[in-house]
Motif scaffolding. Structure first.
Motif, mmCIF file in Angstrom:
data_model
loop_
_atom_site.group_PDB
_atom_site.id
_atom_site.type_symbol
_atom_site.label_atom_id
_atom_site.label_comp_id
_atom_site.label_asym_id
_atom_site.label_seq_id
_atom_site.Cartn_x
_atom_site.Cartn_y
_atom_site.Cartn_z
ATOM 1 N N SER A 92 0.823 -1.215 0.000
ATOM 2 C CA SER A 92 0.000 0.000 0.000
ATOM 3 C C SER A 92 0.855 1.262 0.000
ATOM 4 C CB SER A 92 -0.933 0.006 1.215
ATOM 5 O OG SER A 92 -1.875 -1.031 1.119
ATOM 6 N N ILE A 93 1.891 1.306 0.853
ATOM 7 C CA ILE A 93 2.704 2.521 0.968
ATOM 8 C C ILE A 93 3.413 2.818 -0.343
ATOM 9 C CG2 ILE A 93 4.674 3.576 2.146
ATOM 10 C CD1 ILE A 93 3.921 1.966 4.630
ATOM 11 N N GLY A 94 4.049 1.814 -0.929
ATOM 12 C CA GLY A 94 4.790 2.023 -2.167
ATOM 13 C C GLY A 94 3.910 2.455 -3.316
ATOM 14 N N LEU A 95 2.758 1.795 -3.488
ATOM 15 C CA LEU A 95 1.864 2.132 -4.598
ATOM 16 C C LEU A 95 1.256 3.515 -4.429
ATOM 17 C CD1 LEU A 95 -0.011 -1.257 -5.187
ATOM 18 C CD2 LEU A 95 1.933 -0.329 -6.462
ATOM 19 N N GLU A 96 0.808 3.821 -3.209
ATOM 20 C CA GLU A 96 0.192 5.126 -2.971
ATOM 21 C C GLU A 96 1.182 6.262 -3.213
ATOM 22 O OE1 GLU A 96 -3.062 3.689 0.417
ATOM 23 O OE2 GLU A 96 -1.375 4.985 0.974
ATOM 24 N N ASP B 3 -7.941 -4.147 4.263
ATOM 25 C CA ASP B 3 -6.816 -3.412 3.676
ATOM 26 C C ASP B 3 -7.364 -2.523 2.569
ATOM 27 O OD1 ASP B 3 -4.214 -3.824 4.739
ATOM 28 O OD2 ASP B 3 -4.194 -5.865 3.964
ATOM 29 N N ILE B 4 -7.038 -1.236 2.600
ATOM 30 C CA ILE B 4 -7.438 -0.329 1.519
ATOM 31 C C ILE B 4 -6.193 0.399 1.020
ATOM 32 C CG2 ILE B 4 -8.841 1.649 0.838
ATOM 33 C CD1 ILE B 4 -10.830 0.918 2.994
ATOM 34 N N THR B 5 -5.927 0.284 -0.271
ATOM 35 C CA THR B 5 -4.832 1.001 -0.904
ATOM 36 C C THR B 5 -5.444 2.127 -1.728
ATOM 37 O OG1 THR B 5 -3.515 -1.024 -1.018
ATOM 38 C CG2 THR B 5 -2.821 0.814 -2.427
ATOM 39 N N PHE B 6 -5.104 3.379 -1.381
ATOM 40 C CA PHE B 6 -5.771 4.540 -1.973
ATOM 41 C C PHE B 6 -5.090 4.979 -3.273
ATOM 42 C CE2 PHE B 6 -6.954 4.611 2.488
ATOM 43 C CZ PHE B 6 -8.324 4.817 2.410
ATOM 44 N N THR B 7 -5.060 4.051 -4.220
ATOM 45 C CA THR B 7 -4.580 4.370 -5.562
ATOM 46 C C THR B 7 -5.789 4.706 -6.430
ATOM 47 O OG1 THR B 7 -4.598 1.970 -5.930
ATOM 48 C CG2 THR B 7 -2.458 3.001 -5.484
ATOM 49 N N ASP B 8 -5.565 4.887 -7.710
ATOM 50 C CA ASP B 8 -6.647 5.172 -8.643
ATOM 51 C C ASP B 8 -6.560 4.178 -9.803
ATOM 52 O OD1 ASP B 8 -8.734 6.286 -10.008
ATOM 53 O OD2 ASP B 8 -7.587 7.991 -10.783
ATOM 54 N N PRO B 9 -7.428 3.158 -9.863
ATOM 55 C CA PRO B 9 -8.508 2.855 -8.935
ATOM 56 C C PRO B 9 -7.982 2.268 -7.626
ATOM 57 C CG PRO B 9 -8.332 1.112 -10.551
ATOM 58 C CD PRO B 9 -7.362 2.175 -10.973
ATOM 59 N N GLU B 10 -8.855 2.243 -6.635
ATOM 60 C CA GLU B 10 -8.463 1.746 -5.318
ATOM 61 C C GLU B 10 -8.368 0.222 -5.308
ATOM 62 O OE1 GLU B 10 -10.857 5.438 -3.259
ATOM 63 O OE2 GLU B 10 -11.842 3.564 -3.802
ATOM 64 N N ILE B 11 -7.600 -0.282 -4.357
ATOM 65 C CA ILE B 11 -7.378 -1.722 -4.209
ATOM 66 C C ILE B 11 -7.740 -2.107 -2.778
ATOM 67 C CG2 ILE B 11 -5.646 -3.561 -4.237
ATOM 68 C CD1 ILE B 11 -4.017 -1.750 -6.164
ATOM 69 N N THR B 12 -8.576 -3.134 -2.620
ATOM 70 C CA THR B 12 -8.996 -3.513 -1.277
ATOM 71 C C THR B 12 -8.973 -5.026 -1.092
ATOM 72 O OG1 THR B 12 -11.363 -3.688 -1.784
ATOM 73 C CG2 THR B 12 -10.530 -1.511 -1.163
ATOM 74 N N VAL B 13 -8.674 -5.432 0.132
ATOM 75 C CA VAL B 13 -8.833 -6.819 0.573
ATOM 76 C C VAL B 13 -9.648 -6.755 1.860
ATOM 77 C CG1 VAL B 13 -7.695 -8.937 1.305
ATOM 78 C CG2 VAL B 13 -6.600 -7.480 -0.401
ATOM 79 N N THR B 14 -10.803 -7.396 1.872
ATOM 80 C CA THR B 14 -11.708 -7.315 3.017
ATOM 81 C C THR B 14 -12.109 -8.721 3.441
ATOM 82 O OG1 THR B 14 -12.615 -5.318 1.969
ATOM 83 C CG2 THR B 14 -13.756 -6.152 3.915
ATOM 84 N N GLY B 15 -12.035 -8.983 4.748
ATOM 85 C CA GLY B 15 -12.336 -10.326 5.231
ATOM 86 C C GLY B 15 -11.223 -11.279 4.869
ATOM 87 N N LEU B 16 -11.560 -12.509 4.531
ATOM 88 C CA LEU B 16 -10.555 -13.487 4.137
ATOM 89 C C LEU B 16 -10.054 -13.176 2.730
ATOM 90 C CD1 LEU B 16 -12.013 -16.913 5.392
ATOM 91 C CD2 LEU B 16 -10.478 -15.324 6.567
#
Length: 475
Positions: A185-189, A351-364
């Motif tokens: 997340s840090i690197g991509l953002e 997990d939320i990565t605030f790129t454009d578009p956004e990337i998320t992993v939620t739950g399992l």
């Protein structure tokens, strides 16, 4: 020798530590909080606050599309040109308001309940303050000392040309060019935000894309990122060396062609590790793993020593602000009432990565769902694409996928991996559905506004329903 005896000691006054202190006090425990300093949680000093400020500046600049940084932002007049030094100075000035609020909150704690200094264990029930004659005994402890950036040995050799997110926001001005190591997340953002601010940016990774484990979603995310940022996700590095005021990186690209890149500096975003140095956890009897991380019961937040709890970034390299707040509250409550453990952690992962578009992993994650399947708990996958979504097509998003996972027997929602516009809002919906233990039948009835990106969820649920019907018994 000065000795203090209390019910509970909180070590660390960051996000999790402050929540733990409040929770312990609310449970009527005589509590002391110890902070090494400098004051301020990672989220304010080098995390989401300065990152999102940089994001907003980059967004307004790219929308402005003029050769100079001319914008109305944070009190600047429309004709004010922001140069490279103004950008980071503005970020620092704006985050100061958040830091001042935190410091004010810290100093509302009664003076005899807060100690500035570095704590370390002298036995399982006692800590001492380094450089003083003060010792503090308690029947329970919470360790909430946060985390620090991890820098691999092969990057340390380039000396002061290697920085982390901790140092980036303290630079006098933005570099003209930068190489970012790490595709979490840090690197991509930061890679995207710096690119928008006209910093020549290259991102190098070892295959991971924003914590995604689903290959199809990761591939869609990579294709989307490549439209905006130069990225080498699977680079093999042959040499990294300092050359006068620059860093030269020699690497093999995905086609095995030898390439080189010359940049002003390197930003290491290869992850963070728990900040446990000097606590002398072994003296307290706390078990450490091969990475020198403390064992943590994910439900109760107890270490291997039952009366010592742990919370926040100290528990994991994949934590976030939301989870730190939650864990701090749970750990503080449990420590205050120990040996009674009234609360357990049942918070879905997010997990939320605030790129454009956004990337998320939620739950399992997809990988975790596959591991479940190896133990006999089969699953169903539902998919939808930006290519079939009106809003995504109108906004020009060519690449993007929504994958949702359900238990095949119970139809219970397990999790989702998403790369799409408005993915963070979709993640919040999935998070709520997981928290409320909703099934596919519960979710299939939702009607989202048309046109909207949320219709991708409806399509993914309907796709999963089709797969379930294939396994329904024939009567």
């Amino acid at each position: 020798m000065r000795h203090i005896s209390v019910d509970t000691v909180i070590i660390g006054a960051g996000t999790a530590g402050m929540q733990a202190y409040k929770a312990a006090v609310e449970n009527n425990a005589d509590t002391i909080i110890i902070e090494q300093g400098p004051l301020g949680p990672t989220s304010i000093n080098s995390g989401c606050v300065p990152s999102q400020l940089l994001h907003e500046m980059g967004r307004q600049y790219s929308a402005n599309s003029t050769p100079m940084l001319t914008m109305t932002l944070y009190g600047k007049s429309p004709d004010k040109h922001l140069d490279r030094s103004d950008i980071l100075n503005t970020v620092r000035n704006e985050k100061r308001a958040f830091l001042d609020q935190y410091i004010k909150e810290f100093y509302t704690i009664p003076e005899d309940c807060r100690i500035m200094g570095k704590a370390f264990f002298v036995d399982p029930y006692t800590v001492a303050i380094e450089g003083t004659d003060t010792t503090i005994s308690a029947r329970s402890f919470v360790i909430a000392t946060g985390s620090k950036p991890y820098v691999p040995a092969n990057l340390k050799k380039i000396g002061n040309k290697i920085i982390t997110s901790d140092e980036l926001f303290e630079l006098k001005e933005l570099p003209k060019s930068i190489a970012i190591f790490g595709t979490g997340s840090i690197g991509l953002e930061l890679g995207e935000y710096l690119t928008r601010l006209n910093v020549k940016t290259a991102i190098f990774g070892m295959g991971e894309i924003g914590h995604l484990t689903d290959p199809k979603v990761a591939s869609a995310a990579l294709n989307a990122i490549r439209e905006r940022v130069f990225i080498v996700p699977y680079g093999h590095f042959t040499t990294i060396e300092q050359n006068n005021d620059s860093v030269v990186i020699y690497y093999l690209d995905e086609s095995e062609h030898e390439c080189y890149l010359k940049v002003d500096c390197v930003l290491c975003a290869t992850g963070r590790i728990p900040n446990l140095d000097g606590l002398q956890l072994e003296t307290a009897g706390i078990q450490l793993d091969s990475m020198n991380c403390a064992y943590c019961n994910e439900k109760t937040l107890q270490t291997s020593v039952p009366h010592i709890f742990i919370a926040g970034d100290t528990t994991s390299t994949r934590n976030n602000l939301q989870k730190a707040l939650y864990q701090g509250k749970i750990a503080g409550s449990n420590a205050a009432t120990y040996p009674r453990i009234p609360q357990t952690c049942d918070m879905p992962h997010q997990d939320i990565t605030f790129t454009d578009p956004e990337i998320t992993v939620t739950g399992l994650s997809f990988e975790e769902v596959k591991q479940r399947a190896r133990c006999g708990h089969k699953f169903i996958l539902g998919e939808s694409s930006t290519a079939n979504n009106t809003t995504s097509v109108i906004k020009g998003y060519k690449h993007g996928l929504v994958h949702v996972y359900f238990d095949r027997e119970t139809q219970m929602l397990l999790g989702a991996e998403i790369c799409a516009p408005y993915a963070q809002q979709m993640s919040q919906f999935i998070y709520s559905a997981l928290f409320n233990r909703q099934t596919l039948d519960d979710l299939i009835g939702y009607n989202f506004y048309h046109p909207s990106a949320f219709e991708m969820l409806t399509e993914a649920f309907e796709d999963a329903k089709k797969s379930f019907k294939l396994f329904e018994p024939v009567i």
